[in-house]
Design an enzyme around this catalytic site. Structure first.
Site, PDB file in Angstrom:
ATOM      1  N   THR A  14       0.818  -1.211   0.000  1.00 28.38           N
ATOM      2  CA  THR A  14       0.000   0.000   0.000  1.00 28.38           C
ATOM      3  C   THR A  14       0.851   1.259   0.000  1.00 28.38           C
ATOM      4  O   THR A  14       0.453   2.286  -0.554  1.00 28.38           O
ATOM      5  CB  THR A  14      -0.930  -0.019   1.236  1.00 28.38           C
ATOM      6  OG1 THR A  14      -1.829  -1.099   1.069  1.00 28.38           O
ATOM      7  CG2 THR A  14      -1.727   1.259   1.381  1.00 28.38           C
ATOM      8  N   SER A  61       1.459  -7.522  -0.621  1.00 31.70           N
ATOM      9  CA  SER A  61       2.208  -8.528   0.148  1.00 31.70           C
ATOM     10  C   SER A  61       1.383  -9.762   0.493  1.00 31.70           C
ATOM     11  O   SER A  61       1.912 -10.734   1.021  1.00 31.70           O
ATOM     12  CB  SER A  61       2.821  -7.910   1.395  1.00 31.70           C
ATOM     13  OG  SER A  61       1.847  -7.700   2.384  1.00 31.70           O
ATOM     14  N   THR A  94       1.640  -4.278   4.231  1.00 36.66           N
ATOM     15  CA  THR A  94       1.508  -4.555   5.663  1.00 36.66           C
ATOM     16  C   THR A  94       0.946  -5.952   5.962  1.00 36.66           C
ATOM     17  O   THR A  94       1.088  -6.448   7.067  1.00 36.66           O
ATOM     18  CB  THR A  94       0.591  -3.512   6.327  1.00 36.66           C
ATOM     19  OG1 THR A  94      -0.684  -3.541   5.681  1.00 36.66           O
ATOM     20  CG2 THR A  94       1.192  -2.127   6.248  1.00 36.66           C
ATOM     21  N   ASP A  95       0.311  -6.582   4.952  1.00 38.02           N
ATOM     22  CA  ASP A  95      -0.358  -7.862   5.232  1.00 38.02           C
ATOM     23  C   ASP A  95       0.602  -8.943   5.717  1.00 38.02           C
ATOM     24  O   ASP A  95       0.268  -9.732   6.604  1.00 38.02           O
ATOM     25  CB  ASP A  95      -1.102  -8.356   3.978  1.00 38.02           C
ATOM     26  CG  ASP A  95      -2.348  -7.523   3.687  1.00 38.02           C
ATOM     27  OD1 ASP A  95      -2.765  -6.756   4.564  1.00 38.02           O
ATOM     28  OD2 ASP A  95      -2.890  -7.646   2.578  1.00 38.02           O
TER      29      ASP A  95
HETATM   30  N1  ASP Z   1      -2.692  -5.571   0.715  1.00 31.60           N
HETATM   31  C1  ASP Z   1      -1.659  -4.618   1.055  1.00 31.60           C
HETATM   32  C2  ASP Z   1      -0.324  -5.354   1.101  1.00 31.60           C
HETATM   33  O1  ASP Z   1      -0.035  -6.013   2.047  1.00 31.60           O
HETATM   34  C3  ASP Z   1      -1.957  -3.980   2.347  1.00 31.60           C
HETATM   35  C4  ASP Z   1      -0.949  -2.975   2.807  1.00 31.60           C
HETATM   36  O2  ASP Z   1       0.141  -2.838   2.312  1.00 31.60           O
HETATM   37  O3  ASP Z   1      -1.286  -2.285   3.793  1.00 31.60           O
HETATM   38  O4  ASP Z   1       0.413  -5.242   0.159  1.00 31.60           O
END
Ligand code: ASP
Length: 333
Positions: A14, A61, A94-95
């Site tokens: 993100t 991620s 963040t995932d």
């Molecule tokens: N779906 C995203 C990821 O993990 C969520 C994020 O980055 O906050 O790439």
């Protein structure tokens, strides 16, 4: 004073996400903006570090894989051997950020800082959190105090140890927390301040090396819930997985269905290693507490989350299949 040389490695997420409008913070595409473009909006980093960058991958991620982990750890080990690199920042979704962080915590062979950073709002959002998080991460990676602390997560002005850091909220910007152990430091008024450090082994003290490894053992995670059957663990065992981490109840409890099945396969030569973890957000799974691990042939996952217990058991299985030795790893790492 000479500035530290920091390499920023982009992997997507993100923090590199793009939406059609500033108010779209949920409906966006992650992994669109390059590291160089992210740096464009924070020219101030040039005052705190000499930056070079590379784009390792460009993914959300949720698509992270063990192969990417192996490649990333090898690349970081190569970069950190050079006097030209004083520290590394990895931009990451963040995932699975916490999983990559813990994998690197156990496989990077250097005391130089490796800092993972992400964002909860895409780069195009109002009050995007990525730019300040990235600035802070560069500050942390370039700070001498960050040496020897293991892989770090930098998010929302906090520095959290890779072992404990976990995503706790789907959309809030203070999502990363330390599973009841708090953060080990903060960034306040442009200064890095440490209060604690982990007592667990990492990086240079870690016995795990992936330099010669092309494939990690297969480890699956199975959840326990009211009325759950043993079928998922059974299916994993029949598929020949190397280990199953059970996200159990409370202190790592299994219900009758699963405990009877686990006991029944105890002496099966090709049975998977079974690690007892917990679906609870914090706290330890104690050996021979509630479930008698000696009798069931299981491993107590201590206070690692199921997804981190999975990483530790993957690396442990590269070294040993002896349950007592694997159990020791859970106390040490
Ligand atoms: N779906 C995203 C990821 O993990 C969520 C994020 O980055 O906050 O790439």
């Amino acid at each position: 004073m000479s500035l530290p040389n920091i390499k920023i490695i982009g992997t997507g997420g993100t923090i590199a996400g793009v939406a059609d409008s500033q108010t779209q913070t949920v409906d966006y595409k992650s992994g669109q903006v390059t590291v160089l473009e992210l740096l464009d909006v924070i020219p101030e980093v040039a005052d705190i570090a000499n930056i070079t960058s590379e784009q390792f991958c460009q993914i959300g991620s949720e698509h992270m894989t063990e192969d990417i982990w192996l490649g990333l750890a090898k690349r970081i080990n190569e970069l950190l051997q050079s006097d030209e690199t004083d520290g590394i920042v990895i931009t990451h979704g963040t995932d699975t950020l916490e999983e990559t962080a813990y994998f690197l915590n156990l496989t990077v062979k250097s005391s130089k800082p490796v800092v993972l950073v992400g964002a909860m709002r895409p780069a195009t959002a109002l009050s995007a959190d990525g730019p300040l998080n990235l600035f802070d991460a560069v500050l942390v990676a370039g700070d001498k105090q960050s040496h020897g602390k293991g892989t770090l997560i930098c998010f929302g002005n906090m520095i959290i140890s890779a072992r404990e850091g976990t995503k706790t909220s789907t959309y809030q910007t203070n999502t990363f927390q330390g599973r009841g152990f708090g953060c080990i430091g903060t960034i306040v008024a442009g200064a890095v301040r440490y209060n604690y450090e982990t007592t667990k082994k990492h990086t240079l003290e870690s016995v795990f090396s992936i330099e010669e490894v092309d494939k990690l053992p297969t480890v699956e995670i199975v959840y326990q819930y009211a009325g759950s059957k043993e079928c998922m663990v059974k299916a994993a065992a029949e598929l020949g997985v190397d280990a199953v981490v059970v996200a159990g109840f409370g202190g790592g409890n299994f219900n009758k269905n699963l405990s009877e099945y686990v006991k029944s396969i105890k002496n099966m030569p090709s049975k998977p290693v079974i690690v007892r973890s917990t679906r609870v957000a914090s706290g330890a799974v104690v050996r021979n507490g509630h479930i008698n691990d000696d009798e069931y042939g299981t491993i107590a996952g201590d206070d690692l989350s199921p997804q981190k217990a999975r990483i530790l058991v993957m690396l442990a299985l590269l070294k040993t299949k002896n349950p007592n030795e694997i159990q020791e790893f859970f106390y040490e790492y």
